[in-house]
Design a protein around this motif. Sequence first.
Motif, PDB file in Angstrom:
ATOM      1  N   GLN A  58      -7.848 -48.433 -35.650  1.00  0.00           N
ATOM      2  CA  GLN A  58      -6.887 -48.330 -34.593  1.00  0.00           C
ATOM      3  C   GLN A  58      -5.789 -47.420 -34.767  1.00  0.00           C
ATOM      4  N   GLY A  59      -5.373 -46.885 -35.986  1.00  0.00           N
ATOM      5  CA  GLY A  59      -4.382 -46.095 -36.468  1.00  0.00           C
ATOM      6  C   GLY A  59      -5.254 -44.602 -36.036  1.00  0.00           C
ATOM      7  N   ASP A  60      -6.248 -44.344 -36.261  1.00  0.00           N
ATOM      8  CA  ASP A  60      -6.893 -43.183 -36.047  1.00  0.00           C
ATOM      9  C   ASP A  60      -6.963 -43.158 -34.425  1.00  0.00           C
ATOM     10  N   PHE A  61      -7.396 -44.335 -33.666  1.00  0.00           N
ATOM     11  CA  PHE A  61      -7.569 -43.936 -32.432  1.00  0.00           C
ATOM     12  C   PHE A  61      -6.183 -43.805 -31.667  1.00  0.00           C
ATOM     13  N   GLY A  66      -2.395 -39.916 -29.131  1.00  0.00           N
ATOM     14  CA  GLY A  66      -1.131 -38.681 -29.313  1.00  0.00           C
ATOM     15  C   GLY A  66      -1.460 -37.257 -29.297  1.00  0.00           C
ATOM     16  N   ARG A  67      -2.606 -36.889 -29.801  1.00  0.00           N
ATOM     17  CA  ARG A  67      -3.093 -35.667 -29.627  1.00  0.00           C
ATOM     18  C   ARG A  67      -3.573 -35.307 -28.216  1.00  0.00           C
ATOM     19  N   GLY A  68      -4.095 -36.476 -27.613  1.00  0.00           N
ATOM     20  CA  GLY A  68      -4.497 -36.060 -26.230  1.00  0.00           C
ATOM     21  C   GLY A  68      -3.266 -35.689 -25.277  1.00  0.00           C
ATOM     22  N   ALA A  69      -2.157 -36.369 -25.486  1.00  0.00           N
ATOM     23  CA  ALA A  69      -0.870 -36.082 -24.808  1.00  0.00           C
ATOM     24  C   ALA A  69      -0.404 -34.874 -25.139  1.00  0.00           C
ATOM     25  N   GLU A  70      -0.453 -34.439 -26.420  1.00  0.00           N
ATOM     26  CA  GLU A  70       0.184 -32.986 -26.668  1.00  0.00           C
ATOM     27  C   GLU A  70      -0.911 -32.082 -26.092  1.00  0.00           C
ATOM     28  N   SER A  71      -2.140 -32.313 -26.099  1.00  0.00           N
ATOM     29  CA  SER A  71      -3.081 -31.385 -25.390  1.00  0.00           C
ATOM     30  C   SER A  71      -2.784 -31.224 -24.005  1.00  0.00           C
ATOM     31  N   ALA A  72      -2.590 -32.282 -23.257  1.00  0.00           N
ATOM     32  CA  ALA A  72      -2.471 -32.143 -21.927  1.00  0.00           C
ATOM     33  C   ALA A  72      -0.937 -31.401 -21.527  1.00  0.00           C
ATOM     34  N   ARG A  73       0.025 -31.650 -22.354  1.00  0.00           N
ATOM     35  CA  ARG A  73       1.341 -30.661 -22.432  1.00  0.00           C
ATOM     36  C   ARG A  73       0.876 -29.407 -22.438  1.00  0.00           C
ATOM     37  N   GLN A 265     -14.802 -39.642 -24.199  1.00  0.00           N
ATOM     38  CA  GLN A 265     -15.209 -40.123 -25.480  1.00  0.00           C
ATOM     39  C   GLN A 265     -14.413 -41.118 -26.090  1.00  0.00           C
ATOM     40  N   LEU A 266     -13.056 -40.973 -25.945  1.00  0.00           N
ATOM     41  CA  LEU A 266     -11.912 -41.818 -26.317  1.00  0.00           C
ATOM     42  C   LEU A 266     -12.018 -43.130 -25.538  1.00  0.00           C
ATOM     43  N   ALA A 267     -12.293 -43.140 -24.341  1.00  0.00           N
ATOM     44  CA  ALA A 267     -12.558 -44.379 -23.589  1.00  0.00           C
ATOM     45  C   ALA A 267     -13.961 -45.054 -24.006  1.00  0.00           C
ATOM     46  N   ASP A 268     -15.014 -44.536 -24.096  1.00  0.00           N
ATOM     47  CA  ASP A 268     -16.134 -45.051 -24.843  1.00  0.00           C
ATOM     48  C   ASP A 268     -15.762 -45.648 -26.129  1.00  0.00           C
ATOM     49  N   ARG A 269     -14.994 -45.004 -27.110  1.00  0.00           N
ATOM     50  CA  ARG A 269     -14.597 -45.723 -28.439  1.00  0.00           C
ATOM     51  C   ARG A 269     -13.762 -46.977 -28.349  1.00  0.00           C
ATOM     52  N   ALA A 270     -12.883 -46.962 -27.195  1.00  0.00           N
ATOM     53  CA  ALA A 270     -12.024 -48.107 -26.844  1.00  0.00           C
ATOM     54  C   ALA A 270     -13.065 -49.239 -26.557  1.00  0.00           C
ATOM     55  N   PHE A 346     -16.713 -55.080 -39.530  1.00  0.00           N
ATOM     56  CA  PHE A 346     -16.534 -53.898 -40.382  1.00  0.00           C
ATOM     57  C   PHE A 346     -17.629 -52.628 -40.073  1.00  0.00           C
ATOM     58  N   THR A 347     -18.637 -52.892 -39.466  1.00  0.00           N
ATOM     59  CA  THR A 347     -19.678 -52.102 -39.050  1.00  0.00           C
ATOM     60  C   THR A 347     -19.431 -51.627 -37.539  1.00  0.00           C
ATOM     61  N   ASP A 348     -19.634 -52.552 -36.576  1.00  0.00           N
ATOM     62  CA  ASP A 348     -19.320 -51.993 -35.158  1.00  0.00           C
ATOM     63  C   ASP A 348     -18.172 -51.667 -34.919  1.00  0.00           C
ATOM     64  N   VAL A 349     -17.036 -52.390 -34.984  1.00  0.00           N
ATOM     65  CA  VAL A 349     -15.639 -52.067 -34.777  1.00  0.00           C
ATOM     66  C   VAL A 349     -15.368 -50.667 -35.573  1.00  0.00           C
ATOM     67  N   GLY A 350     -15.800 -50.509 -36.711  1.00  0.00           N
ATOM     68  CA  GLY A 350     -15.177 -49.454 -37.397  1.00  0.00           C
ATOM     69  C   GLY A 350     -15.857 -48.208 -37.118  1.00  0.00           C
ATOM     70  N   GLU A 351     -17.224 -48.149 -36.390  1.00  0.00           N
ATOM     71  CA  GLU A 351     -18.087 -47.189 -36.169  1.00  0.00           C
ATOM     72  C   GLU A 351     -17.656 -46.004 -35.459  1.00  0.00           C
ATOM     73  N   ASP A 352     -17.806 -44.917 -35.464  1.00  0.00           N
ATOM     74  CA  ASP A 352     -17.378 -44.008 -34.498  1.00  0.00           C
ATOM     75  C   ASP A 352     -18.577 -43.833 -33.428  1.00  0.00           C
ATOM     76  N   PHE A 353     -18.491 -44.352 -32.293  1.00  0.00           N
ATOM     77  CA  PHE A 353     -19.497 -44.496 -31.291  1.00  0.00           C
ATOM     78  C   PHE A 353     -19.557 -43.051 -30.438  1.00  0.00           C
TER      79      PHE A 353
END
Length: 371
Positions: A58-61, A66-73, A265-270, A346-353
């Motif tokens: 969740q912290g990485d998400f 935040g990087r997306g907001a900076e990227s848009a700016r 991809q971020l939406a997919d991860r959520a 541990f696996t599904d929720v933590g996996e990078d989809f």
Amino acid sequence: MTDAFLSVSQDAIRRAGLNAKEVQTDLSSLGGTDFAGLSAGALGIIGLPAVLRHNLGQGDFHRRVGRGAESARSLSSGMRATAEGYVTAEDAAIQALLERAGRTGRLDVYSDEMRRRLHPDHRPEGQSWKGGALVVGGVASAGLAVGASGLSRAFKEDMKRWSPGSTELARLQKMSGRTHAMLRVASTTSWNAAIACVVWMTAMTFDDDSVNRVMSAWRDRAERLGVIFGAGDPTGREALARAWEGDAKNAADRKLRDFVTAGIQLADRAVAKAHGLQEAVRHLNRAHDLAFAIVVKEVCLMLALSLLKAFHPGARLGAEITGRRLAMAIASVHGVIAAVMAWKIFTDVGEDFTGKQLPGIAPQDFPVIAV
């Protein structure tokens, strides 16, 4: 060569564009929302590793948001834009991709198509969850010989009534507490039951509200990101595929393509995290229901045998045998609960989809232009 002040033509500006300022505002709002992680007691002692993995993910998400907001700016500042903040591409395929971004629409977090795309190697929907859940019934009733054939049938009927598209709140705290209370009663008549009571304490949970709050938060994130990036067509994605078929004409087009791709991809991860946590709750609810039903049946028998001790010497042996059977049942259900923690959280929720994307589209991070 610097990425600063990448420009697009005036003709392209008149066509479809990305409102970078609006996207920045939306992402900043999403990143600023206070979403607490799972509490330490949400999944019990055996669930602590899953809780830690989820909260780290969740912290990485949120760092990505935040990087997306900076990227848009930086896109808005570093690329020529209209007064309304729109930045556009020259490439027609990328223009079509930008047209999707910002369209109003909500992701169906629990749609069958989204499940199949996020879990391409799993069995068809309606089979994988039944198989995993019915193993619990089979192990607890047949494998442990607890004589709960009627319970197993009821458990299967409960599985058939479940709607794959519905949400289900956690009731782990209530059911695990009830099971523990019954085991404490059983422990007064059998040492084996006392051992089962101690084992069960590691599976007890203490914060259903935390689990339900986090599930709701992941759904909200997925829906909001779907609106921002037009990510509501998980099976089609024709515009995204076409944008990646050939090399973009210039650096500006590539930045825009990468930006929208990273957002999708971020939406997919959520969605993946919302789906994984919901499925874990479904399976854990069933496992705790089953544990309680088994304990009630065996405790009633043990209490009856304890009353017969004074009249029939064999009743004491019967109580111990029943207590041993109860301990074996609790140990097995405990193992199933631990497996669900590892499998679904541990696996599904933590996996990078984001790796499970359309062919030829690698996981993307939001580009930031130096200005």
